[in-house]
Design an enzyme around this catalytic site. Structure first.
Site, PDB file in Angstrom:
ATOM      1  N   GLU A  28       3.788  34.128  59.295  1.00 44.90           N
ATOM      2  CA  GLU A  28       2.603  34.028  60.155  1.00 44.90           C
ATOM      3  C   GLU A  28       1.494  33.269  59.436  1.00 44.90           C
ATOM      4  OE1 GLU A  28       2.607  34.194  63.537  1.00 44.90           O
ATOM      5  OE2 GLU A  28       3.375  36.227  63.292  1.00 44.90           O
ATOM      6  N   ASP A 167       4.677  27.324  67.143  1.00 44.78           N
ATOM      7  CA  ASP A 167       4.888  27.765  68.527  1.00 44.78           C
ATOM      8  C   ASP A 167       5.660  26.719  69.327  1.00 44.78           C
ATOM      9  OD1 ASP A 167       3.298  29.855  67.757  1.00 44.78           O
ATOM     10  OD2 ASP A 167       1.553  29.257  68.947  1.00 44.78           O
TER      11      ASP A 167
END
Ligand code: ADP
Ligand code: MG
Length: 377
Positions: A28, A167
């Site tokens: 992340e 993403d």
């Protein structure tokens, strides 16, 4: 979809394209640090029905956009020109033109089952569905990773969100039954088998219903902090710092940057560890890595929130193998890896914990790695 398109645009679409949302297993905020990530596509998709136009008009409608058709001229597309949801699809057309592709008008109708603003990447799903549609409508012949980069450019340059490319790569390139191992600097991706069900496990998504807003500056500030730390350390990106170097780097950095570096460096190591476990078929071994990733985001990167922490703590108390917030942070969704037999009780306990805390009921659903963007009709 076709009927709605005909109703809105007065003709039949040339085709329908789908692009999924994603959850990131681990890695992340590492993408804009040139690092590693390990997302999967989820079964929820954004669909785009599209028809090529021979003029310069770009006409946009979304079942979720709750407004009339947005009617734009492709020659007028410029950053800042569109401030509604239309910035994402219009940004894709702008990015294609910026990259030198001679694309013009289209009619688009969007409908999606990806929750928006839930950390499941509805924005990338929307961009990728439009990028894949344009690729076919205009015969561009671009690869899935190339379309992911166009989509990221749309979000960065046109919608004004300084996101990394994770993403869009997940939405464009994931395959069923696998997680996508991304090496952002190398620009490479590899499918790593990931089938929790075959090990008697479930991957649950818990949408906390806390809406993040990545445009609010917090994301940009974190990104700037990481980039400043890399500069002070004399490296191109935090990807270049190894865990062994952390004690030394911590001594040279201003105190407020230390925890940022700590997260990114340990998070990249967690991706490598997770990939080696998955390659050896040890899905359950992912659990402690997820939980360690959550602790790092909560304590070092400081982007969790009370609701996400409550899901993680409740899940672990219920015997989950691991749990972590996923996505950009400040709310959104949590993923939980749990034995199939415990999943129901765990879900009930999370819902009860939210009720006791006075939070709106969370939305829970199991996911398996699904397909990336594609034409479906
Ligand atoms: P996330 O990507 O985590 O869902 P973002 O804030 O990055 O959250 O993107 C959400 C935004 O994307 C929405 O506010 C909206 O502008 C746009 N969006 C996503 N999906 C759709 C859709 N189906 N229709 C219209 N707009 C959408
Ligand atoms: Mg997004």
């Amino acid at each position: 979809m076709k009927e709605a398109f005909r109703h809105i645009h007065g003709a039949s679409p040339d085709g329908i394209w789908a692009a999924p949302g994603r959850v990131n297993l681990i890695g992340e905020h590492t993408d804009y640090n040139d690092g590693f990530a390990l997302p999967i596509a989820i079964p929820q998709n954004t669909l785009v029905a599209a028809r090529r136009r021979e003029d310069r008009r770009l006409r946009l409608h979304s079942a979720q956009g709750d407004g009339p058709v947005i009617d734009l001229d492709v020659d007028d597309l410029a950053p800042g020109a569109v401030t509604t949801w239309g910035a994402y699809p219009a940004g894709v057309v702008w990015a294609l033109r910026e990259a030198g592709h001679a694309v013009a008008g289209a009619d688009l109708h969007v409908d999606s089952t990806v929750p928006t603003g839930a950390g499941l990447s509805s924005s990338a799903a929307l961009e990728c569905a439009v990028a894949f549609a344009y690729n076919d409508l205009y015969g561009l012949g671009l690869s899935a990773p190339a379309l992911a980069l166009i989509s990221q450019r749309a979000e960065n340059g046109f919608a004004g969100v300084p996101c990394g490319v994770m993403d869009q790569m997940a939405s464009a390139c994931c395959t069923p039954g696998a997680a996508l191992h991304l090496d952002i600097r190398a620009g490479t991706h590899e499918q790593v088998p990931f089938a929790p069900e075959s090990e008697g496990l479930r991957l649950l998504v818990v949408d906390t219903r806390v809406k993040h807003d990545l445009g609010d500056g917090a994301y940009a500030a974190l990104r700037a902090g990481c980039e400043q730390a890399a500069r002070l350390l004399g490296v191109a990106a935090l990807r270049d710092i190894s865990p062994a170097e952390l004690p030394a780097t911590n001594r040279t950095l201003p105190a407020h940057l230390v925890p940022l570096v700590q997260h990114i460096v340990t998070e990249n190591a967690r991706v490598a560890e997770a990939v080696s476990h998955l390659r050896a078929g040890r899905v359950a071994a992912l659990g402690p890595i997820l939980s360690a990733g959550h602790a790092s985001l909560r304590d070092d990167f400081r982007i969790s929130c009370d609701e996400s922490d409550l899901v993680v703590d409740t899940a672990l108390a219920q015997g989950a193998l691991g749990a972590r917030m996923t996505g950009g942070g400040f709310g959104g969704s949590v993923i939980v890896l749990v034995d199939e037999g415990r999943a129901q009780a765990l879900g009930d306990a999370v819902t009860a914990a939210f009720r006791s805390a006075g939070y709106p009921a969370p939305h829970l659903f199991p996911v398996s790695p699904a397909s990336g963007a594609r034409r479906i009709e």
